[in-house]
Design a protein around this motif. Structure first.
Motif, short mmCIF file in Angstrom:
data_model
loop_
_atom_site.label_atom_id
_atom_site.label_comp_id
_atom_site.label_asym_id
_atom_site.label_seq_id
_atom_site.Cartn_x
_atom_site.Cartn_y
_atom_site.Cartn_z
N PRO A 79 33.78 57.51 79.73
CA PRO A 79 32.48 58.71 79.91
C PRO A 79 32.12 58.85 80.64
N PHE A 80 32.68 60.57 80.84
CA PHE A 80 31.52 61.37 81.67
C PHE A 80 31.43 62.74 80.92
N ALA A 81 31.22 62.63 79.27
CA ALA A 81 31.34 63.78 79.03
C ALA A 81 30.20 64.10 79.15
N ASP A 82 29.08 63.46 79.68
CA ASP A 82 27.35 64.03 80.06
C ASP A 82 26.80 63.71 81.80
N LYS A 83 28.44 63.18 82.33
CA LYS A 83 27.70 63.13 83.19
C LYS A 83 28.03 65.00 84.38
N LYS A 84 27.74 65.40 84.01
CA LYS A 84 27.88 66.91 84.68
C LYS A 84 26.96 67.22 86.10
N GLY A 85 27.62 67.59 87.48
CA GLY A 85 25.76 66.83 88.13
C GLY A 85 25.61 66.09 88.11
N GLU A 86 25.97 65.06 87.86
CA GLU A 86 26.38 64.08 88.14
C GLU A 86 27.28 62.75 89.17
N LYS A 87 26.61 62.01 90.03
CA LYS A 87 27.36 61.55 91.02
C LYS A 87 28.40 60.31 89.91
N ILE A 88 29.92 60.76 90.00
CA ILE A 88 30.95 60.09 89.90
C ILE A 88 31.98 59.23 90.09
N ALA A 89 31.74 59.79 91.95
CA ALA A 89 32.78 58.55 92.93
C ALA A 89 32.39 58.70 93.95
N HIS A 90 32.63 58.70 95.28
CA HIS A 90 32.05 57.71 95.95
C HIS A 90 31.98 59.65 96.71
N GLN A 91 30.71 59.54 97.47
CA GLN A 91 30.64 60.79 98.23
C GLN A 91 31.34 61.11 98.84
N ASN A 92 32.67 60.29 99.45
CA ASN A 92 34.23 61.27 100.33
C ASN A 92 34.93 61.42 99.37
N LEU A 93 34.97 62.30 97.90
CA LEU A 93 36.07 62.13 97.39
C LEU A 93 35.74 63.54 97.11
N THR A 94 36.19 64.93 96.79
CA THR A 94 36.27 66.32 96.30
C THR A 94 37.81 66.16 96.28
N ALA A 95 38.09 66.62 94.22
CA ALA A 95 38.77 67.15 93.58
C ALA A 95 39.08 68.11 92.82
N TRP A 96 40.30 68.48 93.23
CA TRP A 96 41.09 70.19 92.64
C TRP A 96 41.92 70.47 91.58
N ASP A 97 40.99 70.64 90.62
CA ASP A 97 42.86 71.26 89.71
C ASP A 97 42.86 72.81 89.85
N GLU A 98 44.21 72.94 90.01
CA GLU A 98 44.57 75.19 89.77
C GLU A 98 46.23 75.17 89.49
N GLY A 99 45.96 76.49 89.70
CA GLY A 99 47.18 76.73 89.13
C GLY A 99 47.72 77.72 89.97
N LEU A 100 47.71 77.66 91.10
CA LEU A 100 47.12 78.90 92.62
C LEU A 100 48.72 78.09 93.44
N THR A 101 48.98 77.74 93.88
CA THR A 101 50.17 76.58 95.01
C THR A 101 51.11 77.79 94.66
N ASP A 102 51.78 78.03 95.93
CA ASP A 102 53.30 78.54 96.18
C ASP A 102 54.50 77.31 95.32
N ASN A 103 54.84 77.49 94.33
CA ASN A 103 56.24 76.73 93.79
C ASN A 103 55.70 75.59 93.49
N ALA A 104 53.99 75.08 93.38
CA ALA A 104 53.88 73.86 93.03
C ALA A 104 54.15 73.85 91.35
N PHE A 105 54.06 72.14 91.16
CA PHE A 105 55.04 72.06 89.70
C PHE A 105 53.91 72.25 88.18
N GLY A 106 52.93 72.40 88.85
CA GLY A 106 52.05 73.01 87.64
C GLY A 106 51.81 74.46 87.84
N THR A 107 51.91 74.95 88.85
CA THR A 107 52.02 75.95 88.57
C THR A 107 52.03 77.57 87.16
#
Length: 490
Positions: A293-321
């Motif tokens: 449902p988010f395909a055309d929502k880039k730049g729009e509000k999809i979550a509470h203003q409190n929420l910030t979320a990341w995806d990354e591959g850099l954290t030392d020793n983390a399982f998805g690094t």
């Protein structure tokens, strides 16, 4: 033949490339460059080779015995061919020049392309200097530095003994460990030429307790990448105490009453709901399938203003690094949501071609048998400004979900997740234990109800299955408050 000599198609059968058989190194440049040039000469817009070697072992202890030791060795390669935005993928376990050439021919034929005539010029593809993350980070010795089988067995048996010491009414105990060593090489006709070694290890506990017909089953998993001494440094006694305490709390817990409640979700593995209900919907694979449902929502509000979320591959020793993804792109950090606003999607090579979203180093796959797809790495809700005490104090009557269990997610974000360990919240205080809770909701709604996040971000190891197989990921979050959610029970 000299590197600058013009190669004709009819000369390919006479070529004799010498490559290293025990590692992927610079010796693979010439044969892969030639094959990539052959694919371009046949009319493909882009060709990518993915080569892999795997040395895997798992061990399982049940109660006071080792019940399984399972080693696995594998070698193989895959070739992906793009014509415009259409592609196909062919895999093989024959890494000889002719074996790779046959796989390329098969992929080309699937795309309706044929090899050039005998007098056609086959250009060498100008590959970059080998980006060798394995050498740069001294990974060559990792495999030899891991725990041998005898040590694996001893640690798992000691871990299970610790469970017995710390828990009551024990019916069964299980500890499972695996070590996955992988060497990969990526070469593509856009010049990518990169090598890496990955080392992923994990151990999981499962404890089943029973008394007078009441049962409690509690598990925990820990894992790390890039840590050869992982098993030696695992403090199983601490994890055993945590699992035993949870089982003790839950064995005689009351069943929860169904209803709609405000909920506090614990940090670490609590992030599995964001991963499943929202993270997948931000992969370009979902945009291609028209299942987000988010395909055309880039730049729009999809979550509470409190929420910030990341995806990354850099954290030392983390399982998805990862140092690079399975398409050879260096790992980086991707801001998914900022103060409720959708900022970016996770994109692989195909996603960039088909949706226009730039690549984010998210092309991942289980093995050479799969084409890469846009996948998560370390995905988490960022810490907020509240304390956990403030979050609990904001709730008059609600549910504290301390340990999440398994669940399912629909194609557009509908989800239900079992809660393995839950407690009633009354007047801001955690009181009696509850069991049988299931969280039910929809991503587009739940994201707008995460109104508070604490400062205690925690990460947990997990596994993620999708179109490119099962991969290692990290889920995570701080303690969060969901203003209201449907809770199934009795």
């Amino acid at each position: 033949m000299s590197p600058s000599a013009a190669l004709l198609s009819k000369e390919l059968p006479t070529l004799d490339y010498t490559v290293s058989r025990d590692r992927f190194d610079e010796s693979w440049r010439r044969p892969l460059s030639t094959l990539l040039g052959l694919g371009r000469a046949a009319g493909a817009d882009l060709i990518e080779f993915f080569l892999e070697r795997v040395n895997y072992i798992s061990a399982q202890a049940e109660d006071d015995a080792i019940t399984s030791l399972s080693p696995r060795l594998a070698t193989g390669a895959g070739v992906r061919v793009f014509v415009g935005s259409t592609d196909c993928y062919v895999s093989t376990n024959d890494l000889s020049f002719n074996g790779l050439k046959r796989s390329l021919e098969k992929a080309l034929s699937i795309m309706g392309l044929t090899l050039p005539g005998p007098s056609a010029f086959v250009p060498d593809i100008n590959l970059e200097l080998l980006r060798d993350y394995a050498t740069a980070r001294n990974k060559e010795s990792w495999l030899a530095s891991c725990s041998p089988m005898q040590e694996m067995s001893e640690v798992l048996l000691a871990a299970n003994a610790s469970l017995l010491q710390k828990a009551q009414h024990v019916q069964s105990r299980k500890a499972v460990y695996f070590r996955d060593w992988q060497e990969v090489l990526v070469a593509a006709s856009d010049g990518v030429f990169a090598r890496d070694i990955r080392l992923t290890q994990s151990v999981g506990y499962n404890l089943l307790c029973e008394e007078n017909g009441d049962r409690a089953s509690i598990g925990k998993r820990v894992g790390a990448t890039y840590a050869p001494d992982f098993l030696r440094t695992w403090d199983f006694a601490i994890d055993a105490e945590e699992v035993a305490h949870s089982a003790t709390q839950m064995i005689h817990a009351e069943f929860i009453e169904s209803g709609t409640y405000p909920v506090v979700m614990a940090n670490e593995f609590g992030g599995v709901i964001f991963h499943e209900a929202c993270g997948h919907l931000l992969e370009t694979t979902q945009i291609e399938r028209k299942t987000t449902p988010f395909a055309d929502k880039k730049g729009e509000k999809i979550a509470h203003q409190n929420l910030t979320a990341w995806d990354e591959g850099l954290t030392d020793n983390a399982f998805g690094t990862i140092d690079m993804d399975d398409e050879g792109m260096p790992a980086q950090r991707t801001l998914l949501i900022e103060n409720g606003i959708l900022k970016n999607f996770l994109s692989d090579r195909a996603g960039a071609i088909r949706t226009g979203n730039p690549r984010t180093g998210s092309g991942r796959r289980q093995s050479y048998a799969y084409a890469a797809a846009s996948r998560m790495r370390n995905t988490y809700i960022a810490p907020g400004s509240y304390t956990t005490d403030e979050i609990f104090a904001s709730i008059e009557k609600g549910i504290y979900c301390k340990k999440m269990g398994g669940g399912s997610v629909g194609p557009t974000g509908q989800f239900n997740f079992a809660v393995d360990e839950a407690y009633l919240i009354e007047n801001g205080k955690v009181t009696k234990p509850l069991k049988g809770a299931t969280l039910i909701g929809e991503a587009t709604e739940i994201m707008n109800k995460i109104s508070m996040s604490s400062k205690d971000l925690g990460l947990a190891a997990g596994f993620c299955g999708s179109v490119s197989g099962s991969i290692y990921v990290t889920v995570g979050q701080p303690h969060i408050k969901v203003d209201s959610i449907t809770v199934g029970g009795r």
